[in-house]
Design a protein around this motif. Sequence first.
Motif, short mmCIF file in Angstrom:
data_model
loop_
_atom_site.label_atom_id
_atom_site.label_comp_id
_atom_site.label_asym_id
_atom_site.label_seq_id
_atom_site.Cartn_x
_atom_site.Cartn_y
_atom_site.Cartn_z
N UNK A 12 0.84 -1.22 0.00
CA UNK A 12 0.00 0.00 0.00
C UNK A 12 0.86 1.24 0.00
N UNK A 13 1.90 1.23 0.85
CA UNK A 13 2.76 2.42 0.97
C UNK A 13 3.48 2.72 -0.34
N UNK A 14 4.03 1.69 -0.98
CA UNK A 14 4.83 1.91 -2.19
C UNK A 14 3.98 2.09 -3.43
N UNK A 15 2.73 1.61 -3.41
CA UNK A 15 1.90 1.68 -4.61
C UNK A 15 0.87 2.80 -4.55
N UNK A 16 0.80 3.52 -3.44
CA UNK A 16 -0.18 4.61 -3.33
C UNK A 16 0.09 5.66 -4.39
N UNK A 17 -0.96 6.11 -5.05
CA UNK A 17 -0.80 7.12 -6.12
C UNK A 17 -0.96 8.52 -5.54
N UNK A 18 -0.44 8.71 -4.35
CA UNK A 18 -0.32 10.04 -3.77
C UNK A 18 0.91 10.02 -2.86
N UNK A 19 1.48 11.20 -2.60
CA UNK A 19 2.68 11.26 -1.79
C UNK A 19 2.39 11.00 -0.32
N UNK A 20 3.22 10.19 0.34
CA UNK A 20 3.07 9.91 1.77
C UNK A 20 4.41 10.17 2.44
N UNK A 21 4.36 10.90 3.56
CA UNK A 21 5.59 11.27 4.26
C UNK A 21 5.35 11.15 5.76
N UNK A 22 6.36 10.68 6.48
CA UNK A 22 6.30 10.58 7.94
C UNK A 22 7.42 11.43 8.52
N UNK A 23 7.08 12.27 9.52
CA UNK A 23 8.07 13.13 10.17
C UNK A 23 8.03 12.91 11.67
N UNK A 24 9.22 13.10 12.32
CA UNK A 24 9.28 12.92 13.76
C UNK A 24 8.93 14.23 14.47
N UNK A 25 9.13 14.25 15.81
CA UNK A 25 8.73 15.42 16.59
C UNK A 25 9.51 16.67 16.23
N UNK A 26 10.71 16.51 15.70
CA UNK A 26 11.55 17.65 15.31
C UNK A 26 11.28 18.07 13.87
N UNK A 27 10.20 17.56 13.26
CA UNK A 27 9.82 17.87 11.87
C UNK A 27 10.88 17.40 10.88
N UNK A 28 11.62 16.34 11.25
CA UNK A 28 12.57 15.74 10.31
C UNK A 28 11.90 14.57 9.57
N UNK A 29 12.16 14.48 8.31
CA UNK A 29 11.57 13.42 7.50
C UNK A 29 12.24 12.09 7.83
N UNK A 30 11.42 11.08 8.21
CA UNK A 30 11.97 9.77 8.54
C UNK A 30 11.52 8.69 7.56
N UNK A 31 10.49 8.98 6.75
CA UNK A 31 10.03 7.98 5.80
C UNK A 31 9.24 8.67 4.70
N UNK A 32 9.54 8.32 3.47
CA UNK A 32 8.79 8.85 2.32
C UNK A 32 8.52 7.71 1.36
N UNK A 33 7.37 7.83 0.63
CA UNK A 33 7.07 6.78 -0.32
C UNK A 33 7.59 7.14 -1.71
N UNK A 34 7.70 6.18 -2.63
CA UNK A 34 8.27 6.44 -3.96
C UNK A 34 7.50 7.50 -4.72
N UNK A 35 6.17 7.55 -4.56
CA UNK A 35 5.41 8.53 -5.33
C UNK A 35 5.79 9.96 -4.93
#
Length: 540
Positions: A12-35
Amino acid sequence: MNKVTGIGFDALFNNASMGIMVADEQSHIVLVNPFLLKQFGYTEAELLGQGIELLIPQRFHQRHVHHVALYKEHPKTRPMGMGMDLYAVRKDGSEFPVEVSLGNYETEQGKYVIAFLSDISKRKEAELALQQLNEELEKKIGERTETLTSTVSQLAAVIAQTEAKDAELNRINIFLNNIWDHAEAIIYVTDSEGIIKMFNPAAEMQLGYAAAEVIGKERPSLFLAESDTGLADLVEKARTGQPNERELVYIRRDERRIPVSQTFTAMRNAQDEIEGYLGIAMDISERKKAETDLRLALEKEKELSELKSRFVSMASHEFRTPLSTVLSSAYLVSKYETKEEHPKREKHVQRIVSAVNTLTDILNDFLSVGRIEEGRIQVRYSTFDMQQHLQQIAGELSGLLKSGQHIDYVCEGGHMVELDPSLMKHIVMNLLSNAIKFSPENAVIGLHSRHTGQYFILTVTDKGMGISEEDQQHLFERFFRGSNVTHIQGTGLGLHIVSKYAELMNGTITCTSSLGAGTRFELIFTLKEPTGIYEKDITD
């Protein structure tokens, strides 16, 4: 991974046709999907660990920091930037508009924020990364197999690397589980036959169906509006790789309709075979409502602008004649100084008075229209003698009669009615003055009233120039004047006001006319209560 379907959340994460991003408490990016990487033109290494401001145009940084602080105080799943235009910036510096939904969750490693980013300028086709991931894993397994035949130290390194990878995959799986559980978007997965196999909590809440009711039993056509694109069309476009993002209408279990923006993507295995389909939809009710409100506001603004233009044009034309009369008569009055010239002065004084009265009538019409539009006209009902009221009004208008004209009044039925005498006077005076103005000399103006107990019926007839059928279609519109009376002074507001006053007193007005044969106006008022049987009473 779903135990029933065998579909992992990483798909689901890699095939989603929209951008998905996860950030920690310091607003640093820790995970992004290919889209998302493809949307912004970055690699994963360039984004991980970076501040989310990297993806936001410079001019919005200060405002964004403020919004992040507010969100941290009250974190919850919701759309971001409601009522505002949101923009993102690619690596090459180009900007594009986005819609963002936020979710939050907490693990042992800390608090995280999940963001769904959708490029609303052009929905790009989702690129499936499942095959690439499988090939990459097979390649790494092959490399590890080769190293097993070398040295024990290499074997230990491979084991350590494998354990680290497993830990990373487990962490990603936890992230994806949280995305599934906290996403505001409706997400569902079907098998290759279109049977729903996964149904996220947001879909349950927004569509009103429990997951157990639809999984393994229903297709997405359960909630797709019949008038919209069918499931077969969605499947065909997903199968052939065509753009498959569109606005649709979903029907909830309670039959309430909600507009959504949906993407529908085929999920393929390593052999490029379709194993199922992924649907992601976002409720756009608020956006649609805003678009509708904006369109109505623009239409109202356009109507007001046209009304102002017509008012200025009409006022400049209608004010010119009486003002010219006042000016010329005032000048002549100043020239008549002797006692013998008193009759001439009196004549011009009367012309000035008449012109001022005309201006007053025009302004009163303007004020009446304004009060009607603002809803400030109050109907003050009282019981009064309608026969006496109409006779008095006809008498007041006798000074307007042309040579040989007279008003023939006939009263049938009872005299007492419960209506607003002030509004009735305005209606009758307008209709009678029009009949006088548009009728020739020696003409009879007909005024007839009839009281039936339940209704009060008033008619005004003349033998004037008449009104064409085409003009009758617009007779009660603001500022409308018949094509055959443009040479006669008037504002085009009188009949509009008459129709509105009649409507306020639970009445209707109709017009029957033909060119050269005169005109007949009939008003029918539904009285509040039947007031008995009346003897016939005819008065000239």
